[in-house]
Write a protein that holds these residues in place. Sequence first.
Motif, PDB file in Angstrom:
ATOM      1  N   VAL A  59       0.839  -1.194   0.000  1.00  0.00           N
ATOM      2  CA  VAL A  59       0.000   0.000   0.000  1.00  0.00           C
ATOM      3  C   VAL A  59       0.880   1.252   0.000  1.00  0.00           C
ATOM      4  O   VAL A  59       1.915   1.291   0.664  1.00  0.00           O
ATOM      5  N   TYR A  60       0.428   2.272  -0.732  1.00  0.00           N
ATOM      6  CA  TYR A  60       1.077   3.584  -0.683  1.00  0.00           C
ATOM      7  C   TYR A  60       0.158   4.548   0.049  1.00  0.00           C
ATOM      8  O   TYR A  60      -1.040   4.651  -0.267  1.00  0.00           O
ATOM      9  N   VAL A  84       7.883  -0.255   4.773  1.00  0.00           N
ATOM     10  CA  VAL A  84       8.869  -0.713   3.799  1.00  0.00           C
ATOM     11  C   VAL A  84       9.879   0.386   3.511  1.00  0.00           C
ATOM     12  O   VAL A  84      11.087   0.186   3.612  1.00  0.00           O
ATOM     13  N   ARG A  85       9.405   1.581   3.191  1.00  0.00           N
ATOM     14  CA  ARG A  85      10.298   2.707   2.915  1.00  0.00           C
ATOM     15  C   ARG A  85       9.491   3.991   2.855  1.00  0.00           C
ATOM     16  O   ARG A  85       8.267   3.973   2.768  1.00  0.00           O
ATOM     17  N   CYS A 121       6.811   9.012  -7.113  1.00  0.00           N
ATOM     18  CA  CYS A 121       7.924   8.731  -8.031  1.00  0.00           C
ATOM     19  C   CYS A 121       9.181   8.344  -7.268  1.00  0.00           C
ATOM     20  O   CYS A 121       9.988   7.555  -7.764  1.00  0.00           O
ATOM     21  N   ASP A 122       9.373   8.882  -6.074  1.00  0.00           N
ATOM     22  CA  ASP A 122      10.498   8.455  -5.237  1.00  0.00           C
ATOM     23  C   ASP A 122      10.398   6.964  -4.933  1.00  0.00           C
ATOM     24  O   ASP A 122      11.404   6.246  -4.934  1.00  0.00           O
ATOM     25  N   LEU A 123       9.176   6.516  -4.647  1.00  0.00           N
ATOM     26  CA  LEU A 123       8.976   5.123  -4.248  1.00  0.00           C
ATOM     27  C   LEU A 123       9.038   4.193  -5.455  1.00  0.00           C
ATOM     28  O   LEU A 123       9.719   3.174  -5.420  1.00  0.00           O
ATOM     29  N   SER A 134       3.013   6.920 -12.441  1.00  0.00           N
ATOM     30  CA  SER A 134       3.227   8.121 -11.625  1.00  0.00           C
ATOM     31  C   SER A 134       4.116   9.110 -12.354  1.00  0.00           C
ATOM     32  O   SER A 134       3.890  10.331 -12.313  1.00  0.00           O
ATOM     33  N   ARG A 135       5.128   8.595 -13.035  1.00  0.00           N
ATOM     34  CA  ARG A 135       6.028   9.481 -13.786  1.00  0.00           C
ATOM     35  C   ARG A 135       5.285  10.199 -14.910  1.00  0.00           C
ATOM     36  O   ARG A 135       5.480  11.406 -15.121  1.00  0.00           O
TER      37      ARG A 135
END
Length: 276
Positions: A18-19, A74-75, A178-180, A193-194
């Motif tokens: 999930v984001y 996760v990050r 976009c970082d993820l 996303s990009r």
Amino acid sequence: VGKDEEKVEAISKNFKRVYVAVGANMGDRFGNLMAAISMLEKTSMKNINLTDSDGMKDRDRDESKDSEQLIRLVRTSFFRETAPMYVTDQDKFLNGAIEIETRLSPHVLLHRLKEVEGQIGRDLKNGLRWGPRPIDLDIIYYGVGMDSKCGGDIVDSERLTVPHPRIQERDFVLSPLCDLDEEVIHPSIKLSSREMLSNLVENIDTNTDETSTSDEAVRILPLPRGRILAFNETQVMGILNVTPDSFSDGGNYEGSIEIAVQQALQLVEDGASIID
């Protein structure tokens, strides 16, 4: 509770990717973001309140598993300082995104996010929509594919819409996404996303005249005591040498904290944003 919500198991056996968008513009913005992330990581059956409407009754619970972690971080993306949208008469936000893995269903995850927002101090009943808030947590994508790059499940109920309905118009969401992973594909509009960020920037450039100020999302480095360094401006470092063997001014500030502090303050007055 809609029928689509009732059909979903409240807590599944498998973790879903999930984001979640995170933001804050009140109080210690970075501190609030970190507190929210920490609280989410500590989510277990012990601290999540499920009702019959969430698809699980108390008698169905296995108390031996109450301490199992239900959300794993996760990050995180980089954090950015952004101008407010929609309601512009308020302070700037710190925004970012986190990638988590969770066993919670979309609606139970939403419930947990709202719990965390309330515990950090957000007024969930009387707060102005899009107004100032100490924390804001939004599900952007749920059930993101690990290999296919698909943005995951589509949820459309009275309480929740996933993917988030305003992704395409928000630099402060798209840049952290976009970082993820910039290649994750929106499951409805079939753009990454990009690609969405590129389209947004192009539209902004087209509709902005030369006298307009930029409201882009600016990457920042959080510092102690609520300070930040912005990456869209030059940063000057001042060097304070306090040991006898330090370059040409070695020993000038040795042995006197007061003199060293005065020199540091002078460096700041002269334009330094970092003191080494």
